[in-house]
Design a protein around this motif. Sequence first.
Motif, mmCIF file in Angstrom:
data_model
loop_
_atom_site.group_PDB
_atom_site.id
_atom_site.type_symbol
_atom_site.label_atom_id
_atom_site.label_comp_id
_atom_site.label_asym_id
_atom_site.label_seq_id
_atom_site.Cartn_x
_atom_site.Cartn_y
_atom_site.Cartn_z
ATOM 1 N N HIS A 102 0.835 -1.204 0.000
ATOM 2 C CA HIS A 102 0.000 0.000 0.000
ATOM 3 C C HIS A 102 0.870 1.255 0.000
ATOM 4 C CE1 HIS A 102 -3.632 2.299 0.574
ATOM 5 N NE2 HIS A 102 -3.239 2.779 1.743
ATOM 6 N N GLU A 103 1.920 1.233 0.783
ATOM 7 C CA GLU A 103 2.815 2.388 0.832
ATOM 8 C C GLU A 103 3.595 2.527 -0.472
ATOM 9 O OE1 GLU A 103 6.272 4.244 3.741
ATOM 10 O OE2 GLU A 103 4.772 2.855 4.515
ATOM 11 N N ALA A 104 4.009 1.398 -1.039
ATOM 12 C CA ALA A 104 4.735 1.457 -2.312
ATOM 13 C C ALA A 104 3.865 2.018 -3.432
ATOM 14 C CB ALA A 104 5.240 0.061 -2.685
ATOM 15 N N ALA A 105 2.540 1.811 -3.322
ATOM 16 C CA ALA A 105 1.605 2.328 -4.325
ATOM 17 C C ALA A 105 1.233 3.777 -4.079
ATOM 18 C CB ALA A 105 0.349 1.464 -4.357
ATOM 19 N N GLY A 106 1.805 4.390 -3.035
ATOM 20 C CA GLY A 106 1.489 5.782 -2.736
ATOM 21 C C GLY A 106 0.319 5.956 -1.801
ATOM 22 N N THR A 107 -0.035 4.902 -1.055
ATOM 23 C CA THR A 107 -1.165 4.905 -0.111
ATOM 24 C C THR A 107 -2.426 5.494 -0.735
ATOM 25 O OG1 THR A 107 -0.494 7.016 0.882
ATOM 26 C CG2 THR A 107 0.321 5.013 1.915
ATOM 27 N N PRO A 108 -2.962 4.852 -1.780
ATOM 28 C CA PRO A 108 -4.216 5.355 -2.366
ATOM 29 C C PRO A 108 -5.347 5.283 -1.354
ATOM 30 C CG PRO A 108 -3.707 3.147 -3.169
ATOM 31 C CD PRO A 108 -2.519 3.600 -2.399
ATOM 32 N N PRO A 109 -6.405 6.078 -1.536
ATOM 33 C CA PRO A 109 -7.513 6.070 -0.574
ATOM 34 C C PRO A 109 -8.193 4.710 -0.510
ATOM 35 C CG PRO A 109 -8.075 7.331 -2.541
ATOM 36 C CD PRO A 109 -6.616 7.049 -2.621
ATOM 37 N N VAL A 110 -8.755 4.408 0.648
ATOM 38 C CA VAL A 110 -9.362 3.096 0.871
ATOM 39 C C VAL A 110 -10.849 3.111 0.542
ATOM 40 C CG1 VAL A 110 -7.669 2.437 2.603
ATOM 41 C CG2 VAL A 110 -9.750 3.635 3.318
ATOM 42 N N LEU A 111 -11.246 3.955 -0.355
ATOM 43 C CA LEU A 111 -12.651 4.049 -0.743
ATOM 44 C C LEU A 111 -13.162 2.724 -1.299
ATOM 45 C CD1 LEU A 111 -12.503 7.527 -2.496
ATOM 46 C CD2 LEU A 111 -13.798 7.002 -0.427
ATOM 47 N N ASP A 112 -14.397 2.408 -0.924
ATOM 48 C CA ASP A 112 -15.024 1.188 -1.421
ATOM 49 C C ASP A 112 -15.792 1.468 -2.709
ATOM 50 O OD1 ASP A 112 -15.609 -1.526 -1.309
ATOM 51 O OD2 ASP A 112 -17.482 -1.204 -0.223
ATOM 52 N N TYR A 113 -15.369 2.481 -3.437
ATOM 53 C CA TYR A 113 -16.030 2.891 -4.672
ATOM 54 C C TYR A 113 -14.973 3.223 -5.716
ATOM 55 C CZ TYR A 113 -20.204 3.581 -1.791
ATOM 56 O OH TYR A 113 -21.262 3.400 -0.937
ATOM 57 N N ALA A 114 -15.346 3.027 -6.966
ATOM 58 C CA ALA A 114 -14.488 3.508 -8.047
ATOM 59 C C ALA A 114 -14.578 5.037 -8.102
ATOM 60 C CB ALA A 114 -14.931 2.902 -9.375
ATOM 61 N N TYR A 115 -13.538 5.655 -8.612
ATOM 62 C CA TYR A 115 -13.520 7.113 -8.646
ATOM 63 C C TYR A 115 -12.628 7.581 -9.789
ATOM 64 C CZ TYR A 115 -9.108 6.256 -6.156
ATOM 65 O OH TYR A 115 -7.861 5.801 -5.793
ATOM 66 N N GLU A 116 -12.790 8.871 -10.115
ATOM 67 C CA GLU A 116 -11.932 9.520 -11.091
ATOM 68 C C GLU A 116 -11.401 10.808 -10.491
ATOM 69 O OE1 GLU A 116 -13.892 11.134 -14.520
ATOM 70 O OE2 GLU A 116 -15.847 11.148 -13.510
ATOM 71 N N GLU A 117 -10.181 11.171 -10.835
ATOM 72 C CA GLU A 117 -9.594 12.395 -10.308
ATOM 73 C C GLU A 117 -10.099 13.591 -11.106
ATOM 74 O OE1 GLU A 117 -5.382 12.829 -8.676
ATOM 75 O OE2 GLU A 117 -5.222 13.756 -10.661
ATOM 76 N N VAL A 118 -10.573 14.609 -10.381
ATOM 77 C CA VAL A 118 -11.065 15.827 -11.017
ATOM 78 C C VAL A 118 -10.014 16.922 -10.964
ATOM 79 C CG1 VAL A 118 -12.878 17.587 -10.976
ATOM 80 C CG2 VAL A 118 -13.435 15.207 -10.411
ATOM 81 N N VAL A 119 -9.387 17.108 -9.790
ATOM 82 C CA VAL A 119 -8.357 18.133 -9.617
ATOM 83 C C VAL A 119 -7.211 17.526 -8.832
ATOM 84 C CG1 VAL A 119 -7.795 20.422 -8.742
ATOM 85 C CG2 VAL A 119 -10.109 19.960 -9.580
ATOM 86 N N ASP A 120 -6.003 17.728 -9.321
ATOM 87 C CA ASP A 120 -4.791 17.329 -8.612
ATOM 88 C C ASP A 120 -4.193 18.591 -7.984
ATOM 89 O OD1 ASP A 120 -2.362 16.474 -7.664
ATOM 90 O OD2 ASP A 120 -1.724 15.501 -9.521
ATOM 91 N N GLY A 121 -4.160 18.625 -6.654
ATOM 92 C CA GLY A 121 -3.680 19.815 -5.967
ATOM 93 C C GLY A 121 -2.243 20.170 -6.275
ATOM 94 N N ARG A 122 -1.475 19.218 -6.765
ATOM 95 C CA ARG A 122 -0.085 19.524 -7.098
ATOM 96 C C ARG A 122 0.034 20.454 -8.297
ATOM 97 N NH1 ARG A 122 2.323 13.517 -7.491
ATOM 98 N NH2 ARG A 122 0.570 13.453 -8.962
#
Length: 782
Positions: A102-122
Amino acid sequence: MTPNFSVSNLGQRQREDADIWSRQAERLSTALRQHAERIQHSHGERVQQLWADWLRLGQDLTLAAWRGHGARDAAAYGVDAAQRLLLTLDTLRERGQQDLDHEAAGTPPVLDYAYEEVVDGRQLPRPVNYRLLRITPPAGVEVMDWKRPYMIIDPRAGHGAGIGGFKHDSQVGVALRAGHPVYFVVFRQHPEPGQTLADVMHAEAGFIQEIRRLHPEAPKPVVVGNCQGGWATLVLAAANPEISGPLVINGAPVATWSGKLGENPMRYNGGLLGGALPALLMSDLGHGEFDGAHLVSNFEQLNPSRNFFGKYFDLYREVDTRRQSFLDFERWWGGFHFSNEAEIRWIVEQLFVGNRLSRGEAQLEPGRHLDLKAIRSPIIVFASRGDNITPPQQALNWIVDTYADEHEIRIRGQRILYMVHDKVGHLGIFVSSSIANKEHAEMASTLKTIETLPPGLYEMTIDAVHGEGHAEHFVVSFHERKLSDISGSELQDREQEHDFAAVARLSALGTDAYELALRPMVQALVTPQLAQLIRDAHPARTSRRAFADDHNPAMKWLGGLVPQVQAQRQPAAPDNPWLALEQLSAQGLMQGMDLMRDLRDAAYENSFLAIYGTPFMQWLGKPLARERVHKDPAELRYLPEVQAMLLGLDNGGYRSTVIRMLILLAESRGSVRRDRLERSAEVLTQREPFASLKPERRAAMIREQSVIIEFEPEAALAALPRLLPQREERVAALQVVEYILGDVSEMEPRTVALLQRMRELFELAAPAATPAPQTLTRPEEA
């Protein structure tokens, strides 16, 4: 000039000190008594029950031996216990490996739903590690873009993101099933270089603007803040008053000095551990980043029997069915995240040690104070008496601190609703399925109508439940409350909060000394490699990674053995007395740990009271013990905006008259039933001439009439005929009002009397014709 050492002055100081000593002794006595009573009551009952269970078990073991089943039961239990031990170890092995992956993957959120990124704060002008996600509805669930969107801000309190959507029965699930678009604010593991909480606030404001751009036909988004995300939501709304719709604040620590004697030991951490100094030191040892594992460990210490033994025993006892749910939760609980030094310092100094947000003194940016009184969005606060991290006092007292009284809430056009649950714990506020299907489900539907409430302070209660599962429906009511209702029911000794002012003063002195004397040396000695070594050595990580394949080669043999164990699984019979022996042994151990925790908490609190309740500490903290200065309620009448509204007492038309009549009738009842609120919302949002009003204009009209009634209730009532000189308009207004009120047999006597007086003022003594009964469709949006 010779100093004037007056004997009378000396006597006054001695009397003040004696009074302080007396209050300290009283608090110490009260705290000790409450701890003793709780320990005696709780552990006394548990000991009696445990002893009775042991006696019963002894009889069962004796009976089994007499019948010749003793050896058979022991053998069956031995096989079962050994198999469960191997499966439990394999689960811990998988958890350790899961953490590493999980840490190697960048600790993605543990949401139980599929999602799409709308805004990347970076990618923002002021880069942050926050992201805005849009939740993809599951199959069979349809969302409508014209419905009010939800934006959920997850807590950044050491663990990973996604807990608000951790299960299908969650805040996300409730909103999706109602057809609302749902957006989720999450964060990456490490902050962007140089980011501040001001940058985060600006990013979240940008997220809301993007949501509004994507849903131009929808009302302003609902913003839901969980725990730390709750105070972040209030900060966002205070800095951007016009940006969002209703705010839902779940278990958020805002008035952090508050609590009850004999309870809530976590609030004493700052005083007993050195204020903000540990956070600065840990940040320096982390080479500029504060490790969230420290915060998670603090949470675990609140209930050591559960976190260090109980959850593992439950896994061992039911490993056949608990394995996946254990791994799912631990993926979030073990995904430690980081804050930089500027962020954690602001949180500690402004909130947990300084309590500045509640008192109107917090600054997120130079020269810009955060005043919660500036918030214009309706606010729903959810708290629980079973929450040992954010007790109700910390979740609600900011209301008492911010406003002079409930009249000021109304005058400023604010709507604040609160609900206090009886027993759910901190995580249960936004994890528990039962809560998601109850309180959060009711709030989701109530938000459609809340904006038609007159301004004021309300308590929301669930009066009845109908149906089951997703078809479950709740009957609720809203009861007008005074600030004294909060302080009388939820606060015990607010004067004791002055002790925390000394903590804030000592914290400032300690951080100044550290920065002048030691900090340059610490920062010079800590390299990125040393910081990483310190992180890896944290017990919260080593206890997990010790079972991972990559860190413990001895665990690899389990991977090949587990399929064989599962194929040959032989669970012991449920009535096997050795299973009862196992359960009782675990209960005895947990009770012993709970007793040690309760004794620790008692010592913790009384140490704090003994140190910070002395006259010297009271003197030391006096400069910071000041309360927020409130405008005299009588002076609120002379605010320019109030004076402008009062000039409209005799002015207005049909819309203003109907709104004034509804508010006058609501004032006569003191509470608002859900069915009446829904009919009111249906009229004020879907029927002309109200449907064509913009939400902001409708809110302004409701506020204006509320202010007029607040200061001139009799004159506002007497002026009704002048607002509607035509008989046809009067008849129509009464028809609408009577339709919203419903059956006269369900009205309070005061409501019936006021309605009759309105008829007389309109010279309509006979009841106006009520519209024919009709089947109402529930309004989709407020």
